[in-house]
Design a protein around this motif. Sequence first.
Motif, PDB file in Angstrom:
ATOM      1  N   GLU A   1      91.924  73.602  36.976  1.00 56.66           N
ATOM      2  CA  GLU A   1      90.901  74.597  37.015  1.00 56.66           C
ATOM      3  C   GLU A   1      91.281  75.797  37.740  1.00 56.66           C
ATOM      4  OE1 GLU A   1      87.144  73.284  38.586  1.00 56.66           O
ATOM      5  OE2 GLU A   1      87.073  71.554  36.808  1.00 56.66           O
ATOM      6  N   MET A   2      90.909  76.884  37.355  1.00 58.91           N
ATOM      7  CA  MET A   2      91.175  78.160  38.074  1.00 58.91           C
ATOM      8  C   MET A   2      90.197  79.159  37.867  1.00 58.91           C
ATOM      9  SD  MET A   2      94.207  79.781  35.425  1.00 58.91           S
ATOM     10  CE  MET A   2      94.561  78.073  34.807  1.00 58.91           C
ATOM     11  N   ARG A   3      90.123  80.212  38.897  1.00 55.71           N
ATOM     12  CA  ARG A   3      89.297  81.523  38.607  1.00 55.71           C
ATOM     13  C   ARG A   3      90.451  82.423  38.227  1.00 55.71           C
ATOM     14  NH1 ARG A   3      88.070  83.787  43.372  1.00 55.71           N
ATOM     15  NH2 ARG A   3      86.264  84.891  42.698  1.00 55.71           N
ATOM     16  N   TRP A   4      90.055  83.197  37.124  1.00 57.66           N
ATOM     17  CA  TRP A   4      91.016  84.116  36.371  1.00 57.66           C
ATOM     18  C   TRP A   4      90.369  85.204  35.782  1.00 57.66           C
ATOM     19  CZ3 TRP A   4      91.890  86.495  31.594  1.00 57.66           C
ATOM     20  CH2 TRP A   4      92.805  86.457  31.099  1.00 57.66           C
ATOM     21  N   ARG A   5      91.194  86.240  36.079  1.00 56.53           N
ATOM     22  CA  ARG A   5      90.484  87.599  35.697  1.00 56.53           C
ATOM     23  C   ARG A   5      91.623  88.474  35.063  1.00 56.53           C
ATOM     24  NH1 ARG A   5      88.010  91.201  38.181  1.00 56.53           N
ATOM     25  NH2 ARG A   5      89.349  93.027  38.002  1.00 56.53           N
ATOM     26  N   PHE A   6      91.390  89.528  34.293  1.00 57.07           N
ATOM     27  CA  PHE A   6      92.199  90.573  33.927  1.00 57.07           C
ATOM     28  C   PHE A   6      91.846  91.707  34.663  1.00 57.07           C
ATOM     29  CE2 PHE A   6      93.899  93.565  31.065  1.00 57.07           C
ATOM     30  CZ  PHE A   6      95.199  93.015  30.642  1.00 57.07           C
ATOM     31  N   ARG A   7      92.987  92.601  34.913  1.00 57.45           N
ATOM     32  CA  ARG A   7      92.797  93.599  35.736  1.00 57.45           C
ATOM     33  C   ARG A   7      91.777  94.785  35.488  1.00 57.45           C
ATOM     34  NH1 ARG A   7      98.116  96.636  37.077  1.00 57.45           N
ATOM     35  NH2 ARG A   7      98.215  96.875  35.138  1.00 57.45           N
ATOM     36  N   THR A   8      91.455  94.926  34.084  1.00 57.94           N
ATOM     37  CA  THR A   8      90.312  95.878  33.912  1.00 57.94           C
ATOM     38  C   THR A   8      89.096  95.323  33.810  1.00 57.94           C
ATOM     39  OG1 THR A   8      90.833  95.493  31.412  1.00 57.94           O
ATOM     40  CG2 THR A   8      92.045  97.355  32.384  1.00 57.94           C
ATOM     41  N   TRP A   9      88.781  94.119  34.049  1.00 52.60           N
ATOM     42  CA  TRP A   9      87.428  93.719  34.228  1.00 52.60           C
ATOM     43  C   TRP A   9      86.686  94.138  35.303  1.00 52.60           C
ATOM     44  CZ3 TRP A   9      87.889  87.526  33.127  1.00 52.60           C
ATOM     45  CH2 TRP A   9      88.288  87.201  31.828  1.00 52.60           C
ATOM     46  N   PRO A  10      85.188  94.086  35.391  1.00 52.97           N
ATOM     47  CA  PRO A  10      84.513  94.586  36.556  1.00 52.97           C
ATOM     48  C   PRO A  10      84.989  94.064  37.734  1.00 52.97           C
ATOM     49  CG  PRO A  10      83.080  94.094  34.671  1.00 52.97           C
ATOM     50  CD  PRO A  10      84.544  93.630  34.199  1.00 52.97           C
ATOM     51  N   SER A  11      85.136  94.780  38.759  1.00 51.87           N
ATOM     52  CA  SER A  11      85.649  94.567  39.989  1.00 51.87           C
ATOM     53  C   SER A  11      85.215  93.368  40.492  1.00 51.87           C
ATOM     54  CB  SER A  11      85.492  95.576  40.994  1.00 51.87           C
ATOM     55  OG  SER A  11      85.854  95.338  42.295  1.00 51.87           O
ATOM     56  N   GLU A  12      86.240  92.332  40.933  1.00 48.59           N
ATOM     57  CA  GLU A  12      85.771  90.882  41.807  1.00 48.59           C
ATOM     58  C   GLU A  12      85.245  89.965  40.545  1.00 48.59           C
ATOM     59  OE1 GLU A  12      87.250  90.089  44.554  1.00 48.59           O
ATOM     60  OE2 GLU A  12      87.771  92.173  44.597  1.00 48.59           O
ATOM     61  N   HIS A  13      85.206  90.334  39.441  1.00 49.91           N
ATOM     62  CA  HIS A  13      84.683  89.406  38.169  1.00 49.91           C
ATOM     63  C   HIS A  13      85.665  88.513  37.733  1.00 49.91           C
ATOM     64  CE1 HIS A  13      82.097  87.577  35.583  1.00 49.91           C
ATOM     65  NE2 HIS A  13      83.038  87.710  34.521  1.00 49.91           N
ATOM     66  N   TYR A  14      85.397  87.002  37.955  1.00 51.59           N
ATOM     67  CA  TYR A  14      86.347  86.085  37.426  1.00 51.59           C
ATOM     68  C   TYR A  14      85.906  85.132  36.405  1.00 51.59           C
ATOM     69  CZ  TYR A  14      89.432  87.190  41.412  1.00 51.59           C
ATOM     70  OH  TYR A  14      90.239  87.753  42.321  1.00 51.59           O
ATOM     71  N   ALA A  15      86.706  84.930  35.326  1.00 50.72           N
ATOM     72  CA  ALA A  15      86.085  83.662  34.342  1.00 50.72           C
ATOM     73  C   ALA A  15      86.456  82.584  35.042  1.00 50.72           C
ATOM     74  CB  ALA A  15      87.025  83.887  33.174  1.00 50.72           C
TER      75      ALA A  15
END
Length: 336
Positions: free
Chosen positions: A274-288
């Motif tokens: 399990e992981m918190r994962w984000r792409f750089r262009t997503w809203p700041s500090e938002h993780y899937a």
Amino acid sequence: MAKWGEGDPRWIVEQRADGTNVNNWHWTERDASGWSSDCLRQLLLGVQVEGPEGKCQLTDIAKLEGEASINNRKGKLIFFYEWQLKANWLGTSSKGLKYRGTVEVTNLSDENDMDDLDISASLCKDQPNTPLLDLMRKKGVQEVREVLGEYVTRLKSEFTQGMILPTANGPKPQPEKKTQIQTSKTQISSTPKCSSSPASSSKGVRISTCSFNLEETFRTSADELYRTFINQEFVQVFTRSAAVVDGRRGGKFQLLDGNVSGEFTQLVPDQRIEMRWRFRTWPSEHYATITLDLRDHGDETELKMECRGVPSGEEDSTREGWTRFYFQAIKQTFGY
């Protein structure tokens, strides 16, 4: 696979200042024959073994014929090498007597494993029998086998620097010889599930999110597949770029030139990631939230992925990115 110009440009390297084979579109070849000849000579001339009978060492290379090359075929390195070699050895018995002989290797090639190499040691015709021949046939042959393995390792590491570039869109590469690539079994949910209550980032911006599921089958064991996702060296190999991966609970990761980052929130060895994962262009500090469940079926492993909290409008590019830059890249690199 998207055509050039139709994919998500954020997942790829659009341009390189050095003008180098962008996206590995062109097939490139590097001649490794000269480098291989020097490397083999250096390694072989370092072979020396000792025993109660005395000591033996390789003194010169009498024959070194063959060739080696590396092809970068649409983002995948394919190695070709084929050599025949003969080296002379000098033995000194425990009584100080000198004996001469030869070592021959006839089938050093990419088609043969190190254990399958035909390596023979013999005395020169004018030499009397000596226990040093047994020393060479036992310890000497094994030492030669090890240095030939070292040559192959160097060929696939040191000499390949600069040949692997980050891949982007383009036709799927043909599998390397002796590598079996499992046909993709990706299953994608037909309609992304949108969250009924928008998520909030730490900045206080409320955004709508979606979720989706993927399924994939890999021709490898669950423990190997598990390690592929959390081991920094494995990640750097299949992403073909530098990465930082701390494979423990709470450990952080960053890969694909910093475009992807996150943190491992739960790790069950060989079963679940399990992981918190984000792409750089997503809203700041938002993780899937990404969950990977691994089910071992003997000679293959079924992976079920659940992705929750993807910003609405980003589900297609995220799904395509995971399919291409994780699943397909792992299969094409490791033959899973």
